[in-house]
Design an enzyme around this catalytic site. Structure first.
Site, PDB file in Angstrom:
ATOM      1  N   CYS A 179      81.092   2.014  55.334  1.00 21.84           N
ATOM      2  CA  CYS A 179      80.740   0.852  55.695  1.00 21.84           C
ATOM      3  C   CYS A 179      81.628   0.313  57.243  1.00 21.84           C
ATOM      4  O   CYS A 179      81.257   0.090  58.309  1.00 21.84           O
ATOM      5  CB  CYS A 179      81.760  -0.447  54.727  1.00 21.84           C
ATOM      6  N   HIS A 224      79.416   2.314  48.920  1.00 25.94           N
ATOM      7  CA  HIS A 224      81.636   2.870  49.024  1.00 25.94           C
ATOM      8  C   HIS A 224      80.688   3.746  48.022  1.00 25.94           C
ATOM      9  O   HIS A 224      81.321   3.539  46.961  1.00 25.94           O
ATOM     10  CB  HIS A 224      81.572   1.215  48.253  1.00 25.94           C
ATOM     11  N   GLU A 240      83.066   5.398  47.627  1.00 28.44           N
ATOM     12  CA  GLU A 240      84.705   6.006  46.311  1.00 28.44           C
ATOM     13  C   GLU A 240      85.030   4.379  45.629  1.00 28.44           C
ATOM     14  O   GLU A 240      85.935   4.945  44.670  1.00 28.44           O
ATOM     15  CB  GLU A 240      85.818   5.666  47.804  1.00 28.44           C
TER      16      GLU A 240
END
Length: 225
Positions: free
Chosen positions: A87, A196, A198
């Site tokens: 991002c 994302h 994660e």
């Protein structure tokens, strides 16, 4: 020996804690790197996480590009150090010249926050080798400036060299050219993506655990290096 992965924190970074957690879930050691550090502490790879580095003043990622730590990241990447930009981190890598193109305001000018299906367009990188070609993965997308754009010549190079790593599946959420969600450097060591991974490392806390494959891919690449 346990792999050591540096996770950078800039003023305004939001997702460094989750990135570090994903690193630990993969079996590696997460090493905190501060924006003012001019030392990467001997890490084996670096993650530039999401958020709003320096408040995104001037232009997203434009100020972070000049942080002392990024000078070391650029030098490391030029020597083959694996680097992942997520991002805002993707924006920083583009501003740093480690990846081509730019991330601009979403086509509808609205911030997007939703779970997003991606297609794995290339598994020939240090961060995507665990995925099957054309696999579909589900990870969160949350950005206001996620529209990837580049001159046609650059797009042709990315497509021709197989350097598009992820594409948005189905509806293009932000108007990115060629539905590009993530790209890689020519050597496949530096990867940037807007969604994302994660936030998708455990089914209990995310929409899936599909994102964990990126961090496991890194460990595979370090073992085989």
């Amino acid at each position: 020996m346990t792999a050591r992965v540096g996770v950078i924190t800039f003023p305004g970074t939001l997702d460094d804690v989750d990135a570090a957690r994903a690193v630990r879930l993969s079996g590696a050691e997460a090493v905190s790197l501060w924006h003012a550090d001019a030392d990467l502490k001997g890490v084996d790879a670096v993650i530039v996480p999401g958020g709003f580095s320096y408040g995104d003043y001037l232009r997203a990622g434009a100020i972070a590009r000049f942080a002392p730590v990024m000078g070391e990241v650029i030098r490391g990447a030029q020597g083959g150090l694996p680097v992942l930009g997520i991002c805002n981190g993707f924006q920083v890598l583009c501003e740093s010249g480690l990846l081509p193109g730019a991330l601009t305001r979403n086509e509808n000018l609205h911030f997007i926050c939703r779970d997003q299906w991606l297609t794995v367009a290339s598994n020939a990188t240090a961060w995507s080798s665990r995925y099957e070609p054309n696999a579909e993965i589900l990870v969160p997308l949350k950005s206001g400036e996620g529209r990837f754009q580049a001159p046609q010549k650059v797009l042709d190079e990315l497509e021709g060299e197989g350097r598009v790593v992820f594409r948005y599946s189905g509806e293009n959420p932000n108007g990115s050219q060629n539905s590009i969600a993530g790209i890689t450097s020519a050597n496949g060591r530096v990867v940037g993506l807007m969604p994302h991974p994660e936030h998708a490392t455990e089914a209990l806390t995310g929409p899936s655990d599909d994102g964990l494959g990126m961090f496991l891919s890194l460990l595979d690449s370090l073992v085989s290096a």
